[in-house]
Write a protein that holds these residues in place. Structure first.
Motif, PDB file in Angstrom:
ATOM      1  N   PRO A  34       0.539  -1.233   0.037  1.00  0.00           N
ATOM      2  CA  PRO A  34      -0.026  -0.030   0.130  1.00  0.00           C
ATOM      3  C   PRO A  34       0.821   0.913   0.376  1.00  0.00           C
ATOM      4  O   PRO A  34       1.608   1.163   0.739  1.00  0.00           O
ATOM      5  CB  PRO A  34      -0.845  -0.216   1.667  1.00  0.00           C
ATOM      6  CG  PRO A  34      -0.803  -1.517   2.026  1.00  0.00           C
ATOM      7  CD  PRO A  34       0.518  -2.188   1.272  1.00  0.00           C
ATOM      8  N   VAL A  35       0.711   2.473  -0.554  1.00  0.00           N
ATOM      9  CA  VAL A  35       0.770   3.522  -0.763  1.00  0.00           C
ATOM     10  C   VAL A  35       0.216   4.520   0.017  1.00  0.00           C
ATOM     11  O   VAL A  35      -1.002   4.466  -0.256  1.00  0.00           O
ATOM     12  CB  VAL A  35       2.033   3.769  -2.028  1.00  0.00           C
ATOM     13  CG1 VAL A  35       2.806   2.600  -2.571  1.00  0.00           C
ATOM     14  CG2 VAL A  35       0.613   3.903  -2.849  1.00  0.00           C
ATOM     15  N   ARG A  36       0.699   5.742   0.172  1.00  0.00           N
ATOM     16  CA  ARG A  36       0.068   6.891   0.440  1.00  0.00           C
ATOM     17  C   ARG A  36      -0.681   7.490  -0.392  1.00  0.00           C
ATOM     18  O   ARG A  36      -0.155   7.533  -1.722  1.00  0.00           O
ATOM     19  CB  ARG A  36       0.600   7.592   1.648  1.00  0.00           C
ATOM     20  CG  ARG A  36       1.595   7.433   2.198  1.00  0.00           C
ATOM     21  CD  ARG A  36       2.554   8.554   3.400  1.00  0.00           C
ATOM     22  NE  ARG A  36       0.790   9.308   4.258  1.00  0.00           N
ATOM     23  CZ  ARG A  36       1.288   9.642   5.383  1.00  0.00           C
ATOM     24  NH1 ARG A  36       1.958   9.070   6.234  1.00  0.00           N
ATOM     25  NH2 ARG A  36       0.529  10.749   5.666  1.00  0.00           N
ATOM     26  N   GLY A  37      -2.135   8.072  -0.341  1.00  0.00           N
ATOM     27  CA  GLY A  37      -2.371   8.737  -1.350  1.00  0.00           C
ATOM     28  C   GLY A  37      -3.566   9.030  -1.028  1.00  0.00           C
ATOM     29  O   GLY A  37      -4.238   8.882   0.179  1.00  0.00           O
ATOM     30  N   ARG A  38      -4.809   9.274  -1.796  1.00  0.00           N
ATOM     31  CA  ARG A  38      -6.481   9.733  -2.161  1.00  0.00           C
ATOM     32  C   ARG A  38      -7.075   8.553  -3.350  1.00  0.00           C
ATOM     33  O   ARG A  38      -6.806   8.957  -4.224  1.00  0.00           O
ATOM     34  CB  ARG A  38      -6.289  11.148  -2.663  1.00  0.00           C
ATOM     35  CG  ARG A  38      -7.825  11.921  -2.108  1.00  0.00           C
ATOM     36  CD  ARG A  38      -8.136  13.295  -2.273  1.00  0.00           C
ATOM     37  NE  ARG A  38      -7.740  13.502  -4.238  1.00  0.00           N
ATOM     38  CZ  ARG A  38      -8.797  13.509  -5.035  1.00  0.00           C
ATOM     39  NH1 ARG A  38      -9.558  13.329  -4.175  1.00  0.00           N
ATOM     40  NH2 ARG A  38      -8.661  13.754  -6.184  1.00  0.00           N
ATOM     41  N   LEU A  39      -7.953   8.432  -1.636  1.00  0.00           N
ATOM     42  CA  LEU A  39      -9.249   7.121  -2.615  1.00  0.00           C
ATOM     43  C   LEU A  39     -10.414   7.741  -2.751  1.00  0.00           C
ATOM     44  O   LEU A  39     -10.572   7.778  -1.438  1.00  0.00           O
ATOM     45  CB  LEU A  39      -8.661   6.146  -2.747  1.00  0.00           C
ATOM     46  CG  LEU A  39      -9.091   5.400  -3.530  1.00  0.00           C
ATOM     47  CD1 LEU A  39      -8.588   3.741  -3.557  1.00  0.00           C
ATOM     48  CD2 LEU A  39     -10.418   4.239  -3.186  1.00  0.00           C
ATOM     49  N   VAL A  40     -11.048   8.180  -3.562  1.00  0.00           N
ATOM     50  CA  VAL A  40     -12.487   8.890  -3.709  1.00  0.00           C
ATOM     51  C   VAL A  40     -13.534   8.613  -4.312  1.00  0.00           C
ATOM     52  O   VAL A  40     -12.983   8.144  -5.392  1.00  0.00           O
ATOM     53  CB  VAL A  40     -12.835  10.119  -3.151  1.00  0.00           C
ATOM     54  CG1 VAL A  40     -11.795  11.011  -2.019  1.00  0.00           C
ATOM     55  CG2 VAL A  40     -12.088  11.025  -4.428  1.00  0.00           C
ATOM     56  N   ARG A  41     -14.517   8.125  -3.985  1.00  0.00           N
ATOM     57  CA  ARG A  41     -15.682   7.856  -4.953  1.00  0.00           C
ATOM     58  C   ARG A  41     -15.997   9.391  -5.769  1.00  0.00           C
ATOM     59  O   ARG A  41     -17.442   9.886  -4.916  1.00  0.00           O
ATOM     60  CB  ARG A  41     -16.563   6.641  -4.783  1.00  0.00           C
ATOM     61  CG  ARG A  41     -17.531   6.162  -5.778  1.00  0.00           C
ATOM     62  CD  ARG A  41     -18.311   5.219  -5.562  1.00  0.00           C
ATOM     63  NE  ARG A  41     -19.387   5.366  -6.562  1.00  0.00           N
ATOM     64  CZ  ARG A  41     -20.066   4.152  -6.432  1.00  0.00           C
ATOM     65  NH1 ARG A  41     -20.288   3.088  -5.546  1.00  0.00           N
ATOM     66  NH2 ARG A  41     -21.220   3.778  -7.287  1.00  0.00           N
ATOM     67  N   GLN A  42     -16.336   9.230  -6.891  1.00  0.00           N
ATOM     68  CA  GLN A  42     -17.174  10.797  -7.505  1.00  0.00           C
ATOM     69  C   GLN A  42     -18.318   9.877  -8.509  1.00  0.00           C
ATOM     70  O   GLN A  42     -17.873   9.899  -9.590  1.00  0.00           O
ATOM     71  CB  GLN A  42     -15.972  11.559  -8.183  1.00  0.00           C
ATOM     72  CG  GLN A  42     -15.210  12.064  -7.290  1.00  0.00           C
ATOM     73  CD  GLN A  42     -15.690  13.041  -6.522  1.00  0.00           C
ATOM     74  OE1 GLN A  42     -16.525  13.987  -6.423  1.00  0.00           O
ATOM     75  NE2 GLN A  42     -15.156  13.630  -4.983  1.00  0.00           N
ATOM     76  N   GLY A  43     -19.470  10.069  -8.232  1.00  0.00           N
ATOM     77  CA  GLY A  43     -20.378   8.793  -8.529  1.00  0.00           C
ATOM     78  C   GLY A  43     -20.186   7.442  -9.318  1.00  0.00           C
ATOM     79  O   GLY A  43     -19.004   7.130  -8.882  1.00  0.00           O
TER      80      GLY A  43
END
Length: 131
Positions: free
Chosen positions: A37-46
């Motif tokens: 795993p690496v750092r970062g941003r994971l989001v859902r947009q629709g």
């Protein structure tokens, strides 16, 4: 940023229906080239998952998926470079699984058509259907 388009094959419109809810995304993580795993941003947009790793290296996504009677499985995508157009999530998961199968088959020397002709023919038919 790496983006994935997500569809629910069981949705009301078949393959075109975005997955409802984010329950399946709560255990998702960004995976680096070393498989960790690496750092970062994971989001859902629709109907799109947006993945922004902390660095510029290609990355993948690992998801905990409910596989019915098989239980829960961790499925992963290939390691992909950033691009404007979203990748298809399920297609990239399939590519990763095919890669794993091919590597294991080569490691175990299972790609000898003389040893298992029926298995080799089934693999070739499946590969053609996927392409």
């Amino acid at each position: 940023m790496i983006r994935f388009r997500v569809h629910d094959p069981n949705g009301p419109n078949g393959a075109g229906a975005p997955l409802a809810g984010d329950a399946w995304l709560r255990c998702a993580s960004i995976i680096g080239l070393d498989g960790k795993p690496v750092r970062g941003r994971l989001v859902r947009q629709g109907g799109v998952i947006e993945v922004e790793p902390a660095d510029e290296n290609p990355a993948g996504v690992a998801l905990l998926v409910d596989a019915g009677g098989a239980g829960r499985l961790v499925l992963q995508t290939c390691f992909l470079p950033a691009r404007e157009e979203p990748y298809e999530l399920f297609l990239e998961v399939a590519r990763w699984l095919i890669k794993q199968f091919v590597e294991a088959s080569e490691e175990w020397q299972m790609f000898n058509p003389a040893r298992a002709p029926a298995a080799f023919e089934a693999w070739e038919r499946s590969r053609e259907l996927f392409r």
